[in-house]
Scaffold this motif. Structure first.
Motif, PDB file in Angstrom:
ATOM      1  N   GLN A 171       0.813  -1.213   0.000  1.00 55.57           N
ATOM      2  CA  GLN A 171       0.000   0.000   0.000  1.00 55.57           C
ATOM      3  C   GLN A 171       0.851   1.270   0.000  1.00 55.57           C
ATOM      4  N   GLY A 172       2.179   1.104   0.016  1.00 55.01           N
ATOM      5  CA  GLY A 172       3.064   2.267   0.063  1.00 55.01           C
ATOM      6  C   GLY A 172       2.819   3.291  -1.035  1.00 55.01           C
ATOM      7  N   PRO A 173       2.655   2.877  -2.307  1.00 51.43           N
ATOM      8  CA  PRO A 173       2.426   3.874  -3.358  1.00 51.43           C
ATOM      9  C   PRO A 173       1.196   4.740  -3.130  1.00 51.43           C
ATOM     10  N   ILE A 174       0.144   4.170  -2.541  1.00 51.88           N
ATOM     11  CA  ILE A 174      -1.067   4.959  -2.273  1.00 51.88           C
ATOM     12  C   ILE A 174      -0.768   6.020  -1.225  1.00 51.88           C
ATOM     13  N   LEU A 175      -0.075   5.635  -0.132  1.00 47.35           N
ATOM     14  CA  LEU A 175       0.239   6.613   0.906  1.00 47.35           C
ATOM     15  C   LEU A 175       1.148   7.709   0.372  1.00 47.35           C
ATOM     16  N   ARG A 176       2.101   7.358  -0.481  1.00 47.36           N
ATOM     17  CA  ARG A 176       2.966   8.378  -1.069  1.00 47.36           C
ATOM     18  C   ARG A 176       2.150   9.383  -1.868  1.00 47.36           C
ATOM     19  N   GLN A 177       1.184   8.887  -2.631  1.00 48.25           N
ATOM     20  CA  GLN A 177       0.384   9.798  -3.436  1.00 48.25           C
ATOM     21  C   GLN A 177      -0.493  10.694  -2.572  1.00 48.25           C
ATOM     22  N   ILE A 178      -0.948  10.185  -1.410  1.00 44.56           N
ATOM     23  CA  ILE A 178      -1.728  11.027  -0.497  1.00 44.56           C
ATOM     24  C   ILE A 178      -0.905  12.224  -0.045  1.00 44.56           C
ATOM     25  N   ALA A 179       0.382  12.002   0.215  1.00 42.89           N
ATOM     26  CA  ALA A 179       1.230  13.048   0.798  1.00 42.89           C
ATOM     27  C   ALA A 179       1.823  13.993  -0.227  1.00 42.89           C
ATOM     28  N   GLN A 180       2.047  13.514  -1.446  1.00 42.51           N
ATOM     29  CA  GLN A 180       2.734  14.330  -2.454  1.00 42.51           C
ATOM     30  C   GLN A 180       1.733  15.255  -3.141  1.00 42.51           C
ATOM     31  N   SER A 181       1.940  16.546  -3.002  1.00 43.64           N
ATOM     32  CA  SER A 181       0.945  17.526  -3.440  1.00 43.64           C
ATOM     33  C   SER A 181       0.692  17.493  -4.941  1.00 43.64           C
ATOM     34  N   ASP A 182       1.671  17.028  -5.721  1.00 44.11           N
ATOM     35  CA  ASP A 182       1.486  17.034  -7.167  1.00 44.11           C
ATOM     36  C   ASP A 182       1.258  15.636  -7.726  1.00 44.11           C
ATOM     37  N   SER A 183       0.979  14.666  -6.863  1.00 45.39           N
ATOM     38  CA  SER A 183       0.683  13.326  -7.365  1.00 45.39           C
ATOM     39  C   SER A 183      -0.683  13.331  -8.040  1.00 45.39           C
ATOM     40  N   ARG A 184      -0.926  12.340  -8.854  1.00 41.73           N
ATOM     41  CA  ARG A 184      -2.222  12.258  -9.531  1.00 41.73           C
ATOM     42  C   ARG A 184      -3.364  12.138  -8.519  1.00 41.73           C
ATOM     43  N   LEU A 185      -3.142  11.338  -7.470  1.00 42.52           N
ATOM     44  CA  LEU A 185      -4.183  11.175  -6.460  1.00 42.52           C
ATOM     45  C   LEU A 185      -4.484  12.492  -5.765  1.00 42.52           C
ATOM     46  N   SER A 186      -3.445  13.254  -5.410  1.00 40.72           N
ATOM     47  CA  SER A 186      -3.659  14.527  -4.732  1.00 40.72           C
ATOM     48  C   SER A 186      -4.363  15.530  -5.635  1.00 40.72           C
ATOM     49  N   ARG A 187      -4.043  15.488  -6.930  1.00 45.47           N
ATOM     50  CA  ARG A 187      -4.715  16.410  -7.847  1.00 45.47           C
ATOM     51  C   ARG A 187      -6.191  16.042  -8.016  1.00 45.47           C
ATOM     52  N   ILE A 188      -6.490  14.753  -8.064  1.00 46.03           N
ATOM     53  CA  ILE A 188      -7.893  14.334  -8.101  1.00 46.03           C
ATOM     54  C   ILE A 188      -8.586  14.723  -6.795  1.00 46.03           C
ATOM     55  N   ARG A 189      -7.861  14.624  -5.681  1.00 51.33           N
ATOM     56  CA  ARG A 189      -8.455  14.988  -4.392  1.00 51.33           C
ATOM     57  C   ARG A 189      -8.850  16.455  -4.355  1.00 51.33           C
ATOM     58  N   ARG A 190      -8.108  17.330  -5.044  1.00 49.68           N
ATOM     59  CA  ARG A 190      -8.494  18.741  -5.080  1.00 49.68           C
ATOM     60  C   ARG A 190      -9.863  18.903  -5.734  1.00 49.68           C
ATOM     61  N   ALA A 191     -10.098  18.145  -6.800  1.00 47.61           N
ATOM     62  CA  ALA A 191     -11.408  18.194  -7.456  1.00 47.61           C
ATOM     63  C   ALA A 191     -12.494  17.604  -6.550  1.00 47.61           C
ATOM     64  N   ILE A 192     -12.165  16.511  -5.866  1.00 44.99           N
ATOM     65  CA  ILE A 192     -13.131  15.888  -4.958  1.00 44.99           C
ATOM     66  C   ILE A 192     -13.492  16.836  -3.817  1.00 44.99           C
ATOM     67  N   ASP A 193     -12.494  17.526  -3.276  1.00 49.52           N
ATOM     68  CA  ASP A 193     -12.764  18.496  -2.214  1.00 49.52           C
ATOM     69  C   ASP A 193     -13.695  19.600  -2.714  1.00 49.52           C
ATOM     70  N   TRP A 194     -13.477  20.049  -3.961  1.00 48.29           N
ATOM     71  CA  TRP A 194     -14.338  21.101  -4.513  1.00 48.29           C
ATOM     72  C   TRP A 194     -15.770  20.590  -4.631  1.00 48.29           C
ATOM     73  N   ILE A 195     -15.947  19.370  -5.117  1.00 48.27           N
ATOM     74  CA  ILE A 195     -17.294  18.816  -5.235  1.00 48.27           C
ATOM     75  C   ILE A 195     -17.947  18.707  -3.862  1.00 48.27           C
ATOM     76  N   GLY A 196     -17.186  18.257  -2.869  1.00 49.33           N
ATOM     77  CA  GLY A 196     -17.740  18.122  -1.532  1.00 49.33           C
ATOM     78  C   GLY A 196     -18.185  19.435  -0.929  1.00 49.33           C
ATOM     79  N   GLN A 197     -17.487  20.510  -1.252  1.00 46.60           N
ATOM     80  CA  GLN A 197     -17.829  21.815  -0.703  1.00 46.60           C
ATOM     81  C   GLN A 197     -18.856  22.561  -1.551  1.00 46.60           C
ATOM     82  N   ASN A 198     -19.028  22.141  -2.821  1.00 38.53           N
ATOM     83  CA  ASN A 198     -19.905  22.865  -3.748  1.00 38.53           C
ATOM     84  C   ASN A 198     -20.847  21.909  -4.470  1.00 38.53           C
ATOM     85  N   TYR A 199     -21.331  20.894  -3.749  1.00 37.41           N
ATOM     86  CA  TYR A 199     -22.128  19.849  -4.386  1.00 37.41           C
ATOM     87  C   TYR A 199     -23.414  20.375  -5.020  1.00 37.41           C
TER      88      TYR A 199
END
Length: 297
Positions: A171-199
Motif C-alpha cells: 500500500q506504500g504507493p497509495i500513501l505516497r500519493q496522499i502526501a505528495q501535493s502534485d501526485s495524480r491522487l492529490s490532484r484528483i483529491r483537489r477536485a473531490i474536495d471542490w465537489i464536496g464543498q460545492n455539491y
C-alpha cells in the motif's frame, strides 16, 4: 508475540472500548457489529481500516471488495460507498480498528525515506494483508486506549511507525500519493474536495480538470480510476447522501431539500433518491427515524 495472541489482545481492547470516546489526540477509532447487515450507504474518509475479526463488503461504483480478519483496507480519499457486514455474530462480532490518515504526517515521514517515485493512478480503496511488522505497533497504539495519560508522548511515535510499515508494503504507493501535493491522487483529491464543498453547483468538467491540472479527458480517466465512478455520478451520490442527512432533521421538507442540494426538479430528485436508497425521500426518512435505521444514515 505470535500474531494470533496479538489479535486476541486487540479484540479484548475493542470489546472494552467500542462505543466509547477515545482519548484526546489519539488518531484511532474502534468498532464492532454483532450481526450481518443489509447494504447501507456511507462515506469512507481517508483511513487505515484493520479488520481483527469478521468481514465486510464494500461497493464503490462498479467495484465490489471484501475485507476480512487479518486484512488492511486503505481508503485514500473521501469516497461514497455502499457497505455491508457479511460475517458477524454475538459470539464472534466484526471488530475493526481504524487509524485516520494525515497527509502532513505522511509527508514528514517521506523526508526520511528513499524516493519511491511516481506510481500509476491508484484506486481510492485497496486491500492487503496485515503484516507481522505492522501488527506490533498497531497493538501498542491500541493499548493507549487503556492508558490515556501516555497518548501525548506515545501516539505520535506509534502513528509514525505504523505509517512507515504501510509505506514499506504494497500500500506504500497509495500513501505516497496522499502526501505528495502534485501526485495524480492529490490532484484528483483537489477536485473531490471542490465537489464536496460545492455539491449544489452545476458540475463543469473543464473547471475540475483545471483544479487538477489535467486535460478534461485525462481528468475524467484518472477520476474514474480513483473513485470507480464518473465525476457526475460522484457528485450525485454526495448530493443524495447530504439530502438524506437533511431529511432526517426536517422530514417534511423534501422539496426544499431537493433545491438545497442542487436539484432544479423535485420529481427528478425523488426519482434519483428512490433509485439510490430504495424508497422515496419522505418514506425513507420515516423508516430511518421510526424503523431503527439511523445507524445506516
Amino acid at each position: 508475540m505470535p500474531m494470533q495472541m496479538i489479535l486476541e489482545e486487540m479484540r479484548a481492547l475493542v470489546a472494552r472500548h467500542a462505543g466509547k470516546p477515545v482519548p484526546p489526540r489519539l488518531p484511532l477509532s474502534v468498532g464492532q457489529a454483532f450481526e450481518p447487515t443489509p447494504l447501507t450507504h456511507g462515506l469512507y474518509k481517508p483511513m487505515l481500516y484493520f479488520v481483527l475479526q469478521g468481514a465486510k463488503r464494500v461497493i464503490i461504483g462498479g467495484r465490489t471488495l471484501e475485507y476480512r480478519a487479518g486484512e488492511l483496507l486503505v481508503a485514500s480519499i473521501d469516497l461514497p460507498v455502499i457497505g455491508q457486514v457479511i460475517e458477524a455474530s454475538p459470539e464472534k462480532p466484526l471488530m475493526i480498528v481504524a487509524l485516520a490518515l494525515d497527509p502532513a504526517s505522511i509527508a514528514a515521514l517521506l523526508i526520511d525515506m528513499p524516493n519511491g517515485g511516481e506510481s500509476a493512478a491508484e484506486a481510492g480503496i485497496s486491500i492487503s494483508p496485515i503484516t507481522p511488522g505492522l501488527i506490533d505497533p498497531l497493538l501498542r497504539i491500541a493499548r493507549l486506549l487503556d492508558a490515556p495519560e501516555d497518548v501525548p508522548v506515545m501516539a505520535p511515535m506509534l502513528e509514525r511507525e505504523i505509517l512507515y510499515r504501510v509505506l514499506q508494503g504494497p500500500q506504500g504507493p497509495i500513501l505516497r500519493q496522499i502526501a505528495q501535493s502534485d501526485s495524480r491522487l492529490s490532484r484528483i483529491r483537489r477536485a473531490i474536495d471542490w465537489i464536496g464543498q460545492n455539491y449544489a453547483e452545476s458540475l463543469k468538467i473543464d473547471h475540475l480538470a483545471s483544479l487538477a491540472g489535467m486535460s478534461a479527458s485525462s481528468f475524467h480517466r484518472h477520476f474514474k480510476a480513483v473513485t470507480a465512478m464518473s465525476p457526475l455520478a460522484y457528485q450525485k451520490s454526495i448530493r443524495l447522501q447530504e439530502a438524506r442527512r437533511r431529511l432526517i432533521m426536517a422530514p417534511a421538507e423534501a422539496a426544499r431539500v431537493a433545491y438545497a442540494v442542487g436539484y432544479e426538479s423535485p420529481s427528478q430528485f425523488s426519482r434519483e433518491y428512490t433509485r439510490l436508497f430504495g424508497l422515496p425521500p419522505l418514506r425513507d426518512a420515516a423508516r430511518l427515524l421510526h424503523g431503527g435505521g439511523l445507524a445506516e444514515a
